[in-house]
Design a protein around this motif. Structure first.
Motif, PDB file in Angstrom:
ATOM      1  N   GLY A  27     -27.530  34.124  52.047  1.00  0.00           N
ATOM      2  CA  GLY A  27     -27.695  32.789  52.594  1.00  0.00           C
ATOM      3  C   GLY A  27     -26.800  31.792  51.887  1.00  0.00           C
ATOM      4  N   MET A  28     -26.860  30.544  52.352  1.00  0.00           N
ATOM      5  CA  MET A  28     -26.099  29.414  51.802  1.00  0.00           C
ATOM      6  C   MET A  28     -24.588  29.722  51.812  1.00  0.00           C
ATOM      7  N   ALA A  29     -23.878  29.542  50.694  1.00  0.00           N
ATOM      8  CA  ALA A  29     -22.439  29.869  50.657  1.00  0.00           C
ATOM      9  C   ALA A  29     -22.337  31.390  50.521  1.00  0.00           C
ATOM     10  N   ALA A  30     -22.466  32.076  51.646  1.00  0.00           N
ATOM     11  CA  ALA A  30     -22.709  33.522  51.645  1.00  0.00           C
ATOM     12  C   ALA A  30     -21.406  34.298  51.487  1.00  0.00           C
ATOM     13  N   HIS A  31     -21.068  34.605  50.256  1.00  0.00           N
ATOM     14  CA  HIS A  31     -19.805  35.284  49.981  1.00  0.00           C
ATOM     15  C   HIS A  31     -19.960  36.779  49.744  1.00  0.00           C
ATOM     16  N   LEU A  32     -21.202  37.269  49.786  1.00  0.00           N
ATOM     17  CA  LEU A  32     -21.421  38.662  49.403  1.00  0.00           C
ATOM     18  C   LEU A  32     -20.626  39.630  50.285  1.00  0.00           C
ATOM     19  N   ALA A  33     -20.744  39.473  51.611  1.00  0.00           N
ATOM     20  CA  ALA A  33     -20.067  40.421  52.500  1.00  0.00           C
ATOM     21  C   ALA A  33     -18.550  40.380  52.274  1.00  0.00           C
ATOM     22  N   GLY A  34     -18.002  39.197  52.121  1.00  0.00           N
ATOM     23  CA  GLY A  34     -16.555  39.074  51.906  1.00  0.00           C
ATOM     24  C   GLY A  34     -16.121  39.665  50.580  1.00  0.00           C
ATOM     25  N   ALA A  35     -16.917  39.435  49.540  1.00  0.00           N
ATOM     26  CA  ALA A  35     -16.578  39.985  48.225  1.00  0.00           C
ATOM     27  C   ALA A  35     -16.637  41.503  48.248  1.00  0.00           C
ATOM     28  N   VAL A  36     -17.621  42.056  48.962  1.00  0.00           N
ATOM     29  CA  VAL A  36     -17.710  43.513  49.091  1.00  0.00           C
ATOM     30  C   VAL A  36     -16.517  44.031  49.884  1.00  0.00           C
ATOM     31  N   ALA A  37     -16.211  43.369  51.004  1.00  0.00           N
ATOM     32  CA  ALA A  37     -15.093  43.811  51.846  1.00  0.00           C
ATOM     33  C   ALA A  37     -13.765  43.786  51.093  1.00  0.00           C
ATOM     34  N   ALA A  38     -13.653  42.885  50.126  1.00  0.00           N
ATOM     35  CA  ALA A  38     -12.424  42.795  49.331  1.00  0.00           C
ATOM     36  C   ALA A  38     -12.238  44.005  48.429  1.00  0.00           C
ATOM     37  N   SER A  47     -19.687  31.048  56.429  1.00  0.00           N
ATOM     38  CA  SER A  47     -19.160  31.695  55.218  1.00  0.00           C
ATOM     39  C   SER A  47     -18.925  33.183  55.436  1.00  0.00           C
ATOM     40  N   THR A  48     -19.782  33.792  56.276  1.00  0.00           N
ATOM     41  CA  THR A  48     -19.688  35.234  56.482  1.00  0.00           C
ATOM     42  C   THR A  48     -18.629  35.580  57.518  1.00  0.00           C
ATOM     43  N   VAL A  49     -18.568  34.796  58.583  1.00  0.00           N
ATOM     44  CA  VAL A  49     -17.721  35.186  59.721  1.00  0.00           C
ATOM     45  C   VAL A  49     -16.251  34.806  59.526  1.00  0.00           C
ATOM     46  N   GLN A  50     -15.977  33.759  58.772  1.00  0.00           N
ATOM     47  CA  GLN A  50     -14.613  33.228  58.749  1.00  0.00           C
ATOM     48  C   GLN A  50     -13.748  33.900  57.679  1.00  0.00           C
ATOM     49  N   MET A  51     -13.605  35.210  57.829  1.00  0.00           N
ATOM     50  CA  MET A  51     -12.771  35.949  56.881  1.00  0.00           C
ATOM     51  C   MET A  51     -11.298  35.865  57.273  1.00  0.00           C
ATOM     52  N   PRO A  52     -10.411  35.813  56.296  1.00  0.00           N
ATOM     53  CA  PRO A  52      -8.985  35.825  56.605  1.00  0.00           C
ATOM     54  C   PRO A  52      -8.562  37.188  57.155  1.00  0.00           C
ATOM     55  N   VAL A  60     -24.701  39.859  57.447  1.00  0.00           N
ATOM     56  CA  VAL A  60     -25.863  39.220  58.069  1.00  0.00           C
ATOM     57  C   VAL A  60     -26.061  37.862  57.400  1.00  0.00           C
ATOM     58  N   PRO A  61     -25.758  36.773  58.102  1.00  0.00           N
ATOM     59  CA  PRO A  61     -26.017  35.444  57.542  1.00  0.00           C
ATOM     60  C   PRO A  61     -27.518  35.177  57.542  1.00  0.00           C
ATOM     61  N   LEU A  62     -28.013  34.623  56.453  1.00  0.00           N
ATOM     62  CA  LEU A  62     -29.459  34.411  56.349  1.00  0.00           C
ATOM     63  C   LEU A  62     -29.794  32.921  56.384  1.00  0.00           C
ATOM     64  N   PRO A  63     -30.916  32.583  57.023  1.00  0.00           N
ATOM     65  CA  PRO A  63     -31.327  31.178  57.097  1.00  0.00           C
ATOM     66  C   PRO A  63     -31.891  30.694  55.756  1.00  0.00           C
ATOM     67  N   GLY A  64     -32.059  29.385  55.641  1.00  0.00           N
ATOM     68  CA  GLY A  64     -32.591  28.793  54.403  1.00  0.00           C
ATOM     69  C   GLY A  64     -31.648  27.723  53.896  1.00  0.00           C
ATOM     70  N   GLY A  65     -32.108  26.933  52.955  1.00  0.00           N
ATOM     71  CA  GLY A  65     -31.261  25.870  52.416  1.00  0.00           C
ATOM     72  C   GLY A  65     -31.134  24.718  53.400  1.00  0.00           C
ATOM     73  N   THR A  66     -30.358  23.746  53.036  1.00  0.00           N
ATOM     74  CA  THR A  66     -30.243  22.512  53.818  1.00  0.00           C
ATOM     75  C   THR A  66     -29.708  22.764  55.232  1.00  0.00           C
ATOM     76  N   LEU A  67     -28.775  23.685  55.381  1.00  0.00           N
ATOM     77  CA  LEU A  67     -28.135  23.906  56.682  1.00  0.00           C
ATOM     78  C   LEU A  67     -28.755  25.078  57.445  1.00  0.00           C
ATOM     79  N   ASP A  68     -29.733  25.724  56.842  1.00  0.00           N
ATOM     80  CA  ASP A  68     -30.567  26.736  57.497  1.00  0.00           C
ATOM     81  C   ASP A  68     -29.787  27.835  58.238  1.00  0.00           C
ATOM     82  N   GLY A  69     -28.761  28.343  57.634  1.00  0.00           N
ATOM     83  CA  GLY A  69     -28.087  29.528  58.186  1.00  0.00           C
ATOM     84  C   GLY A  69     -26.726  29.248  58.789  1.00  0.00           C
ATOM     85  N   LEU A  70     -26.491  28.015  59.206  1.00  0.00           N
ATOM     86  CA  LEU A  70     -25.161  27.700  59.751  1.00  0.00           C
ATOM     87  C   LEU A  70     -24.108  27.848  58.654  1.00  0.00           C
TER      88      LEU A  70
END
Ligand code: RP5
Length: 162
Positions: A72-83, A107-112, A92-102
């Protein structure tokens, strides 16, 4: 379809915090139902970056074939693993925090280009779909899994919900 999972894990389910475990266990339940062995681990791109790198680099040699990463939040896990792996990485982006998943979705989808993360829906539906997509990837080389995925399609056509 209700086969018991046994043997070495073929799917790794990672999540950024213990607070993510409940949602990500939805992916584990699907894999369990299909008899595909998996492992689950809380591991953070921000708090334990060295552990994330080591896990990702060792996963293929350990027999893992697909990685599912939820955060969740600044979700860098998937990108860091993919690297750090050439295994397919499902985010899988998770809800929660101020922006509740957006925030996690973007953070998860916008990979270079060159470092893909296949990104699923936010939350439990995304966790379940990540497991189904992992099964479909495994089914490319495993007829037994392919048959079970076909059975799922037939069951859904009869009105069953995953
Ligand atoms: C992310 O921040 C985690 O993936 C989790 O979704 C969120 C909150 O983590 P905790 O503060 O509950 O550990 O890194």
């Amino acid at each position: 379809m209700n086969e018991r999972a046994s043997g070495d894990p073929r799917v790794g389910i990672l999540f950024g915090s213990e607070s993510d475990r409940e949602v990500m266990s939805e992916a584990g339940k699907v894999l369990e139902r299909f008899g595909v062995a998996h492992e689950m681990q809380a591991i953070s791109a921000h708090r334990t970056p060295d552990a994330v790198r080591d896990y990702a680099r060792q996963a293929r040699d350990r027999g893992i074939r697909v990685l599912i990463c939820g955060a969740g939040m600044a979700a860098h896990l998937a990108g860091a693993v993919a690297a750090n792996t050439t295994l397919p990485v499902l985010g899988v982006p998770l809800p929660g925090g101020t922006l509740d998943g957006l925030d996690a979705l973007l953070s998860t989808v916008q990979m270079p280009a060159g470092v893909p993360v296949a990104t699923l829906a936010v939350g439990k539906a995304g966790a379940r779909n990540a497991a189904v997509l992992a099964l479909q990837i495994l089914a490319l080389g495993d007829e037994a899994v392919a048959r079970r995925v076909d059975e799922l399609k037939e069951a859904m056509a009869r009105g069953e919900r995953l």
